[in-house]
Design a protein around this motif. Structure first.
Motif, PDB file in Angstrom:
ATOM      1  N   GLY A  10      10.566  42.063 -26.188  1.00 41.46           N
ATOM      2  CA  GLY A  10       9.682  41.416 -25.234  1.00 41.46           C
ATOM      3  C   GLY A  10      10.240  40.193 -24.544  1.00 41.46           C
ATOM      4  N   HIS A  11      11.506  39.858 -24.814  1.00 41.40           N
ATOM      5  CA  HIS A  11      12.123  38.678 -24.197  1.00 41.40           C
ATOM      6  C   HIS A  11      13.195  39.101 -23.195  1.00 41.40           C
ATOM      7  CE1 HIS A  11      10.223  35.904 -27.018  1.00 41.40           C
ATOM      8  NE2 HIS A  11      10.533  36.769 -27.972  1.00 41.40           N
ATOM      9  N   MET A  12      13.221  38.413 -22.050  1.00 41.66           N
ATOM     10  CA  MET A  12      14.270  38.669 -21.055  1.00 41.66           C
ATOM     11  C   MET A  12      15.616  38.297 -21.673  1.00 41.66           C
ATOM     12  SD  MET A  12      12.426  37.082 -17.647  1.00 41.66           S
ATOM     13  CE  MET A  12      12.044  35.497 -18.407  1.00 41.66           C
ATOM     14  N   THR A  13      16.614  39.161 -21.489  1.00 37.84           N
ATOM     15  CA  THR A  13      17.937  38.876 -22.036  1.00 37.84           C
ATOM     16  C   THR A  13      19.035  38.866 -20.980  1.00 37.84           C
ATOM     17  OG1 THR A  13      18.279  41.206 -22.582  1.00 37.84           O
ATOM     18  CG2 THR A  13      17.405  39.777 -24.325  1.00 37.84           C
ATOM     19  N   LYS A  14      18.941  39.747 -19.989  1.00 39.40           N
ATOM     20  CA  LYS A  14      19.928  39.777 -18.911  1.00 39.40           C
ATOM     21  C   LYS A  14      19.302  40.488 -17.724  1.00 39.40           C
ATOM     22  CE  LYS A  14      24.708  40.799 -17.837  1.00 39.40           C
ATOM     23  NZ  LYS A  14      25.971  41.353 -18.305  1.00 39.40           N
ATOM     24  N   GLY A  15      19.263  39.783 -16.593  1.00 40.09           N
ATOM     25  CA  GLY A  15      18.673  40.395 -15.418  1.00 40.09           C
ATOM     26  C   GLY A  15      18.494  39.408 -14.295  1.00 40.09           C
ATOM     27  N   TYR A  24      16.686  33.163  -6.217  1.00 41.68           N
ATOM     28  CA  TYR A  24      16.765  34.000  -7.413  1.00 41.68           C
ATOM     29  C   TYR A  24      17.610  33.344  -8.499  1.00 41.68           C
ATOM     30  CZ  TYR A  24      21.503  35.056  -5.839  1.00 41.68           C
ATOM     31  OH  TYR A  24      22.816  34.936  -5.449  1.00 41.68           O
ATOM     32  N   TYR A  25      17.455  33.869  -9.714  1.00 42.03           N
ATOM     33  CA  TYR A  25      18.379  33.602 -10.819  1.00 42.03           C
ATOM     34  C   TYR A  25      18.825  34.970 -11.310  1.00 42.03           C
ATOM     35  CZ  TYR A  25      20.398  32.664 -15.355  1.00 42.03           C
ATOM     36  OH  TYR A  25      21.256  32.631 -16.427  1.00 42.03           O
ATOM     37  N   ASP A  26      20.125  35.164 -11.440  1.00 44.36           N
ATOM     38  CA  ASP A  26      20.676  36.428 -11.917  1.00 44.36           C
ATOM     39  C   ASP A  26      21.644  36.106 -13.043  1.00 44.36           C
ATOM     40  OD1 ASP A  26      21.493  39.033 -12.238  1.00 44.36           O
ATOM     41  OD2 ASP A  26      22.511  39.189 -10.310  1.00 44.36           O
ATOM     42  N   GLY A  27      21.289  36.520 -14.257  1.00 50.92           N
ATOM     43  CA  GLY A  27      22.177  36.227 -15.374  1.00 50.92           C
ATOM     44  C   GLY A  27      21.526  36.432 -16.717  1.00 50.92           C
ATOM     45  N   GLU A  28      22.012  35.671 -17.687  1.00 48.45           N
ATOM     46  CA  GLU A  28      21.578  35.815 -19.076  1.00 48.45           C
ATOM     47  C   GLU A  28      20.467  34.821 -19.398  1.00 48.45           C
ATOM     48  OE1 GLU A  28      25.719  37.241 -21.093  1.00 48.45           O
ATOM     49  OE2 GLU A  28      25.578  35.127 -20.517  1.00 48.45           O
ATOM     50  N   TRP A  29      19.638  35.206 -20.381  1.00 45.65           N
ATOM     51  CA  TRP A  29      18.489  34.416 -20.806  1.00 45.65           C
ATOM     52  C   TRP A  29      18.488  34.288 -22.331  1.00 45.65           C
ATOM     53  CZ3 TRP A  29      14.627  33.266 -17.036  1.00 45.65           C
ATOM     54  CH2 TRP A  29      14.796  33.895 -15.812  1.00 45.65           C
ATOM     55  N   ASN A  30      17.870  33.213 -22.820  1.00 46.10           N
ATOM     56  CA  ASN A  30      17.630  33.050 -24.249  1.00 46.10           C
ATOM     57  C   ASN A  30      16.310  32.302 -24.397  1.00 46.10           C
ATOM     58  OD1 ASN A  30      18.005  33.095 -27.038  1.00 46.10           O
ATOM     59  ND2 ASN A  30      19.118  31.164 -27.029  1.00 46.10           N
ATOM     60  N   GLU A  31      15.360  32.919 -25.075  1.00 45.45           N
ATOM     61  CA  GLU A  31      14.041  32.320 -25.302  1.00 45.45           C
ATOM     62  C   GLU A  31      13.389  31.845 -24.003  1.00 45.45           C
ATOM     63  OE1 GLU A  31      14.287  29.415 -28.425  1.00 45.45           O
ATOM     64  OE2 GLU A  31      15.117  30.863 -29.842  1.00 45.45           O
ATOM     65  N   GLY A  32      13.496  32.658 -22.954  1.00 41.92           N
ATOM     66  CA  GLY A  32      12.846  32.355 -21.687  1.00 41.92           C
ATOM     67  C   GLY A  32      13.557  31.347 -20.808  1.00 41.92           C
ATOM     68  N   LYS A  33      14.751  30.894 -21.226  1.00 45.97           N
ATOM     69  CA  LYS A  33      15.504  29.910 -20.452  1.00 45.97           C
ATOM     70  C   LYS A  33      16.839  30.490 -20.031  1.00 45.97           C
ATOM     71  CE  LYS A  33      13.461  25.972 -22.799  1.00 45.97           C
ATOM     72  NZ  LYS A  33      13.712  24.805 -23.619  1.00 45.97           N
ATOM     73  N   TYR A  34      17.364  29.987 -18.910  1.00 42.45           N
ATOM     74  CA  TYR A  34      18.697  30.396 -18.476  1.00 42.45           C
ATOM     75  C   TYR A  34      19.683  30.002 -19.565  1.00 42.45           C
ATOM     76  CZ  TYR A  34      16.270  29.839 -13.930  1.00 42.45           C
ATOM     77  OH  TYR A  34      15.388  29.868 -12.883  1.00 42.45           O
ATOM     78  N   ASN A  50      27.992  28.439 -16.248  1.00 41.07           N
ATOM     79  CA  ASN A  50      27.390  28.482 -17.582  1.00 41.07           C
ATOM     80  C   ASN A  50      26.081  27.702 -17.636  1.00 41.07           C
ATOM     81  OD1 ASN A  50      30.621  28.426 -18.164  1.00 41.07           O
ATOM     82  ND2 ASN A  50      29.511  29.850 -19.467  1.00 41.07           N
ATOM     83  N   TRP A  51      25.208  28.189 -18.519  1.00 41.69           N
ATOM     84  CA  TRP A  51      23.889  27.588 -18.747  1.00 41.69           C
ATOM     85  C   TRP A  51      23.651  27.434 -20.236  1.00 41.69           C
ATOM     86  CZ3 TRP A  51      20.546  26.546 -14.662  1.00 41.69           C
ATOM     87  CH2 TRP A  51      20.898  27.089 -13.426  1.00 41.69           C
ATOM     88  N   LYS A  52      22.817  26.467 -20.590  1.00 45.89           N
ATOM     89  CA  LYS A  52      22.354  26.297 -21.965  1.00 45.89           C
ATOM     90  C   LYS A  52      21.007  25.592 -21.891  1.00 45.89           C
ATOM     91  CE  LYS A  52      23.648  24.199 -26.396  1.00 45.89           C
ATOM     92  NZ  LYS A  52      24.664  23.368 -27.067  1.00 45.89           N
ATOM     93  N   GLU A  53      20.027  26.128 -22.589  1.00 48.29           N
ATOM     94  CA  GLU A  53      18.689  25.530 -22.630  1.00 48.29           C
ATOM     95  C   GLU A  53      18.092  25.331 -21.237  1.00 48.29           C
ATOM     96  OE1 GLU A  53      19.177  21.983 -24.981  1.00 48.29           O
ATOM     97  OE2 GLU A  53      19.770  23.127 -26.746  1.00 48.29           O
ATOM     98  N   GLY A  54      18.417  26.252 -20.306  1.00 51.06           N
ATOM     99  CA  GLY A  54      17.866  26.180 -18.963  1.00 51.06           C
ATOM    100  C   GLY A  54      18.530  25.173 -18.047  1.00 51.06           C
ATOM    101  N   LYS A  55      19.674  24.600 -18.470  1.00 49.75           N
ATOM    102  CA  LYS A  55      20.363  23.577 -17.684  1.00 49.75           C
ATOM    103  C   LYS A  55      21.807  23.987 -17.441  1.00 49.75           C
ATOM    104  CE  LYS A  55      17.549  19.947 -19.706  1.00 49.75           C
ATOM    105  NZ  LYS A  55      17.540  18.782 -20.552  1.00 49.75           N
TER     106      LYS A  55
END
Length: 85
Positions: A10-15, A24-34, A50-55
């Motif tokens: 149920g969590h976005m992982t890549k898209g 748009y944002y196109d890439g990887e996700w973790n816990e709803g954040k980029y 690169n992204w971490k924690e949506g930043k």
């Protein structure tokens, strides 16, 4: 907003998420954040890297569209860090 891509438990992982306001944002996700590799395009900026924690976090390239300025280098917690051009 619309999202097309992969889900795990149920969590976005890549898209790609297209915003109703444009961009748009196109890439990887973790816990709803980029998180991981991704690309963000809005009316004001274009960032790829690169992204971490949506930043922005790690290596990346950001272009400020209205200012016509670009920075290539390192980021930590969404801010320029260290050397860049």
């Amino acid at each position: 907003d619309t999202y097309s891509g992969e889900f795990i438990e149920g969590h976005m992982t890549k898209g790609k998420k297209e915003f109703a306001t444009g961009g748009y944002y196109d890439g990887e996700w973790n816990e709803g954040k980029y998180s991981g590799e991704g690309e963000l395009d809005t009316s004001e900026i274009h960032y790829k890297g690169n992204w971490k924690e949506g930043k922005y976090w790690g290596n990346g390239s950001i272009k400020y569209k209205k200012l016509q300025q670009e920075y290539n280098g390192s980021f930590v917690q969404g801010k320029k860090h260290g050397y860049g051009s």
